[in-house]
Enzyme design. Structure first.
Site, PDB file in Angstrom:
ATOM      1  N   ASN A   1     -60.099  65.964-130.791  1.00  0.00           N
ATOM      2  CA  ASN A   1     -60.908  64.759-130.862  1.00  0.00           C
ATOM      3  C   ASN A   1     -62.007  64.925-129.821  1.00  0.00           C
ATOM      4  OD1 ASN A   1     -61.916  62.118-130.728  1.00  0.00           O
ATOM      5  ND2 ASN A   1     -60.216  61.404-129.469  1.00  0.00           N
ATOM      6  N   GLY A   2     -63.264  64.827-130.245  1.00  0.00           N
ATOM      7  CA  GLY A   2     -64.371  65.003-129.294  1.00  0.00           C
ATOM      8  C   GLY A   2     -65.453  65.858-129.924  1.00  0.00           C
TER       9      GLY A   2
ATOM     10  N   HIS B   1     -90.388  32.511-136.317  1.00  0.00           N
ATOM     11  CA  HIS B   1     -91.251  33.651-135.973  1.00  0.00           C
ATOM     12  C   HIS B   1     -90.942  34.875-136.838  1.00  0.00           C
ATOM     13  CE1 HIS B   1     -92.943  31.520-132.594  1.00  0.00           C
ATOM     14  NE2 HIS B   1     -91.709  31.162-132.241  1.00  0.00           N
TER      15      HIS B   1
ATOM     16  N   GLU C   1     -72.172  37.802-133.695  1.00  0.00           N
ATOM     17  CA  GLU C   1     -70.830  38.303-133.973  1.00  0.00           C
ATOM     18  C   GLU C   1     -70.418  38.010-135.420  1.00  0.00           C
ATOM     19  OE1 GLU C   1     -68.979  40.365-132.749  1.00  0.00           O
ATOM     20  OE2 GLU C   1     -66.971  39.937-133.484  1.00  0.00           O
TER      21      GLU C   1
ATOM     22  N   LYS D   1     -62.567  52.620-134.968  1.00  0.00           N
ATOM     23  CA  LYS D   1     -62.309  51.580-133.986  1.00  0.00           C
ATOM     24  C   LYS D   1     -62.670  52.008-132.575  1.00  0.00           C
ATOM     25  CE  LYS D   1     -59.444  47.870-132.795  1.00  0.00           C
ATOM     26  NZ  LYS D   1     -60.588  46.976-133.035  1.00  0.00           N
TER      27      LYS D   1
ATOM     28  N   GLU E   1     -69.735  44.625-141.172  1.00  0.00           N
ATOM     29  CA  GLU E   1     -68.712  45.652-140.979  1.00  0.00           C
ATOM     30  C   GLU E   1     -67.742  45.759-142.143  1.00  0.00           C
ATOM     31  OE1 GLU E   1     -67.423  46.164-136.381  1.00  0.00           O
ATOM     32  OE2 GLU E   1     -67.116  44.174-137.187  1.00  0.00           O
TER      33      GLU E   1
ATOM     34  N   CYS F   1     -61.143  59.850-134.343  1.00  0.00           N
ATOM     35  CA  CYS F   1     -60.132  60.867-134.631  1.00  0.00           C
ATOM     36  C   CYS F   1     -58.863  60.507-133.863  1.00  0.00           C
ATOM     37  CB  CYS F   1     -60.532  62.279-134.236  1.00  0.00           C
ATOM     38  SG  CYS F   1     -61.982  62.882-135.071  1.00  0.00           S
TER      39      CYS F   1
ATOM     40  N   ARG G   1     -58.634  55.076-136.112  1.00  0.00           N
ATOM     41  CA  ARG G   1     -59.549  55.932-135.346  1.00  0.00           C
ATOM     42  C   ARG G   1     -60.405  56.823-136.241  1.00  0.00           C
ATOM     43  NH1 ARG G   1     -58.079  55.977-129.997  1.00  0.00           N
ATOM     44  NH2 ARG G   1     -59.216  57.908-129.634  1.00  0.00           N
TER      45      ARG G   1
ATOM     46  N   LYS H   1     -69.490  40.896-138.157  1.00  0.00           N
ATOM     47  CA  LYS H   1     -68.223  40.917-138.903  1.00  0.00           C
ATOM     48  C   LYS H   1     -68.491  41.081-140.395  1.00  0.00           C
ATOM     49  CE  LYS H   1     -65.852  41.636-136.473  1.00  0.00           C
ATOM     50  NZ  LYS H   1     -66.120  41.816-135.101  1.00  0.00           N
TER      51      LYS H   1
ATOM     52  N   TRP I   1     -62.479  61.389-138.104  1.00  0.00           N
ATOM     53  CA  TRP I   1     -63.750  60.694-138.305  1.00  0.00           C
ATOM     54  C   TRP I   1     -64.799  61.781-138.130  1.00  0.00           C
ATOM     55  CZ3 TRP I   1     -68.358  59.577-135.763  1.00  0.00           C
ATOM     56  CH2 TRP I   1     -69.102  58.499-136.278  1.00  0.00           C
TER      57      TRP I   1
HETATM   58  C1  G6P Z   1     -66.506  50.076-132.462  1.00  0.00           C
HETATM   59  C2  G6P Z   1     -65.511  49.112-133.064  1.00  0.00           C
HETATM   60  C3  G6P Z   1     -65.857  47.684-132.652  1.00  0.00           C
HETATM   61  C4  G6P Z   1     -65.920  47.573-131.129  1.00  0.00           C
HETATM   62  C5  G6P Z   1     -66.869  48.612-130.529  1.00  0.00           C
HETATM   63  C6  G6P Z   1     -66.722  48.682-129.018  1.00  0.00           C
HETATM   64  O1  G6P Z   1     -67.755  49.878-133.014  1.00  0.00           O
HETATM   65  O2  G6P Z   1     -65.519  49.221-134.482  1.00  0.00           O
HETATM   66  O3  G6P Z   1     -64.865  46.810-133.145  1.00  0.00           O
HETATM   67  O4  G6P Z   1     -66.353  46.299-130.777  1.00  0.00           O
HETATM   68  O5  G6P Z   1     -66.542  49.916-131.030  1.00  0.00           O
HETATM   69  O6  G6P Z   1     -65.439  49.123-128.719  1.00  0.00           O
HETATM   70  P1  G6P Z   1     -64.684  48.833-127.372  1.00  0.00           P
HETATM   71  O7  G6P Z   1     -63.335  49.472-127.566  1.00  0.00           O
HETATM   72  O8  G6P Z   1     -65.474  49.522-126.293  1.00  0.00           O
HETATM   73  O9  G6P Z   1     -64.604  47.380-127.181  1.00  0.00           O
END
Ligand code: G6P
Length: 609
Positions: free
Chosen positions: A100-101, A505, A482, A604, A489, A2, A27, A486, A74
């Site tokens: 937000n929260g 395994h 990673e 994010k 996501e 948010c 956000r 990606k 969000w």
């Molecule tokens: C969310 C974002 C990711 C990020 C993760 C941790 O899942 O979409 O891109 O890696 O949070 O966020 P931070 O700000 O703590 O690195």
């Protein structure tokens, strides 16, 4: 999670708030809304979906006024629909709240409020705040918000306005970020720095439990005890242009291409390729403490966690310190054995991830010093850690993290070099050689970026795949994780990252002609083993895409699909190898028509547990 924006001054508040929300859309983007005060009346507009829907609604039904608050959501409590979109109002429609929260005791409060006659219009936790303020408001909004917050439990960053008190916005924060931007005859509020960059660089970060009254010409801040306090003003050097797409189709692509700069900025001025000197300016531990270290805990979420997994190799190999790497949401609920001879390194791009913050606090309770690797200046993580080693990546807007990851790796190299030097586990010559190699890394990343066209063609070929396996070993196992993250996501393809040696395994049972396998197979001590793993996968009909080192003829002859990256010392290979994987997921998402910068269901900055 948010985004909140607010404005008070003499300009049209609607335009500034919408512009700020646009910069905070990463956000959350389930719904958006705005409330503006005009002639002691509130004008409220809300729309489901992205901000563009709200902008469209405003075209035919504009808001007027120079005071207002806005929100991009969000969803946590209540599905995304117009009734649940912020801002929320009290029974009279004269008190308006963005939040937000999560208000944890909202059900109990809602029941009490309903019993005393309040009528609720949404399923959200936030609406209780509007009614609590209404119940206490007798001309002093500050006091009413103070009283209301005394009753709530949970996390909040909020902005409140009242039609009957048009000259100020009341804001408060606890466990969620809130920034006040200072202007001339105008002031601002926002969840994050990029929202305000075009308007001001003078920013004040509220602290836990702070409450503030913002008017056009002054800001008064109160701490949780109700005393007036002065919070430090920061001058933010980030450029507003950095938070724009700058000719790229998506933020993610722009940020992938900004990596050479982000890496260089992160190490520049901190180490010298001439004499091997390292100067982290207090963002490290003193030599004596480093020598005493018995253990390192690295804690983070998402992509930052993957950076932490690479960090384990660095600290163990170079500084010979045992390392445990934890996902923050797990760490906070187990009982890690913490003491003053251990150190916790928390990694967070945003510095606001709720689980990472909880892990930080747990470590401090356990008397374990905490070093943060963080990108967002003034964020909660950076304020609460004992020391912060900032990555200098500039604002990262794309939800899928890219330049923050390679910036974090760079910061971890710096810390590992520093600690290896302090413990004497590397000779001066070796350290100098590694520092010089790191110096070359931005140029090598630029080379690796040239793989974009190859990755685009591969994406065309594989865009219909339903599953993907990503394999890597040793220091490149986290890169496989990673790469898979990606792809999941942003292109919504199921992808699994696995240590290549473990494939036999389990995952090998999944391999057939419909399961492409991305293999990180660059030069290093497990190269031969990886070649073996490639053979095993091919023998089961799997199509391999190999990320290999330039000039590797064996891979060329063994695999039908490959991409080459420049040669580096194995220690630095993750920072290079991740680049084609980022580009692959980007092009896959574009091929599949997915929303690259705002993937569904994600946000994010995850400020709730
Ligand atoms: C969310 C974002 C990711 C990020 C993760 C941790 O899942 O979409 O891109 O890696 O949070 O966020 P931070 O700000 O703590 O690195």
């Amino acid at each position: 999670m948010c985004g909140i924006v607010g404005y008070i001054g003499s300009k049209p508040a609607g335009d500034i708030i919408i512009d700020g929300l646009r910069r905070l859309e990463y956000r959350g983007y389930d719904s958006a809304g705005i409330a503006v005060l005009q002639d002691r009346a509130i004008e409220l507009r809300r729309s489901v979906g992205k901000l563009s829907a709200l902008v469209k609604a405003l075209e035919s039904n504009a808001v007027r006024g120079t005071v207002g608050i806005g929100h991009t959501r969000w969803a946590t409590h209540g599905r995304p629909c117009e009734e649940n979109a912020h801002p929320h109002t009290d029974c009279t429609g004269k008190i308006v709240v963005v939040h937000n929260g999560i208000i944890e005791n909202y059900l109990e409060l809602k029941k009490q409020l309903q019993q005393s006659g309040h009528v609720f219009k949404s399923e959200t936790d936030t609406e209780v705040i509007a009614h609590l303020v209404e119940a206490r408001f007798n001309g002093d909004l500050l006091q009413a918000v103070q009283g209301a917050l005394a009753q709530v439990r949970g996390a909040y960053a909020l902005g409140v306005i009242a039609a009957d008190e048009p000259g100020r916005i009341i804001v408060a924060r606890r466990d969620a970020p809130l920034i006040i931007g200072l202007g001339e005859g105008e002031n601002f509020l926002a969840s994050d720095i990029p929202a305000l960059l075009p308007y001001t660089r003078r920013m004040v970060f509220l602290e836990e439990g702070d409450l503030a009254a913002i008017s056009a010409d002054k800001v008064v801040i109160y701490n949780s005890g109700g005393e007036t306090v002065v919070r430090k003003e920061h001058s933010i050097a980030w450029d507003a242009v950095q938070a724009e797409k700058g000719g790229y189709k998506h933020f993610m692509l722009k940020e992938i291409f900004e990596q050479p700069q982000a890496i260089q900025d992160t190490f520049r001025g901190r180490l010298s390729p001439e004499d091997g000197a390292i100067n982290l300016d207090g963002a490290t531990l003193p030599a004596e403490a480093v020598r005493q270290l018995s253990k390192i805990y690295i804690v983070a979420c998402g992509t930052s966690y993957h950076a932490g997994l690479v960090g384990k190799f660095l600290f163990e190999n170079l500084a010979r310190i045992p390392v445990e790497v934890d996902i923050a949401s797990e760490f906070r609920y187990r009982s890690p054995v913490l003491d003053k001879n251990a150190v916790a390194i928390v990694i967070s791009q945003s510095g606001e991830t709720a689980d990472t913050l909880a892990a930080l606090r747990l470590s401090k309770q356990g008397k374990c010093p905490v070093i943060a690797v963080c990108n967002a200046i003034g964020s909660t993580v950076s304020r609460e850690a004992d020391a912060t080693l900032y990555t200098r990546c500039g604002p990262e807007i794309g939800v899928a993290s890219t330049k923050a990851f390679t910036g974090q790796l760079t910061a971890l190299y710096l810390l590992a070099f520093d600690w290896a030097g302090k413990r004497g586990t590397l000779t001066g010559d070796t350290l100098l050689r590694l520092i010089r190699e790191l110096w070359e890394v931005p140029g090598k990343v630029s080379e690796a970026l040239k793989s974009s066209d190859t990755m685009r063609s591969l994406a065309k070929e594989f865009s219909q795949a339903r599953d993907f396996l990503y394999l890597g070993r040793n220091i490149n196992y986290p890169v496989a994780l990673e790469g898979a993250l990606k792809l999941k996501e942003i292109s919504y393809i199921h992808a699994e990252g696995y240590p290549a040696g473990e494939m036999k395994h389990g995952p090998i049972a999944l391999i057939d002609e419909d399961m492409p396998v991305m293999v990180v197979a660059t030069a290093g001590k497990v190269y031969e083993k990886i070649l073996g793993n490639i053979e095993e996968a091919q023998a089961r009909g799997g199509t391999i895409i190999a990320v290999a080192t330039e000039g590797d003829e064996a891979i060329k002859s063994k695999t039908s699909h490959h991409v080459f990256v420049p040669h580096v010392d194995e220690l630095f290979s993750p920072i290079i190898n991740v680049v084609p994987l980022q580009l692959f997921s980007y092009h896959m998402a574009v091929q599949r028509g997915c929303d690259v910068d705002q993937p569904r269901n994600l946000a994010k900055s995850v400020t709730v547990e």
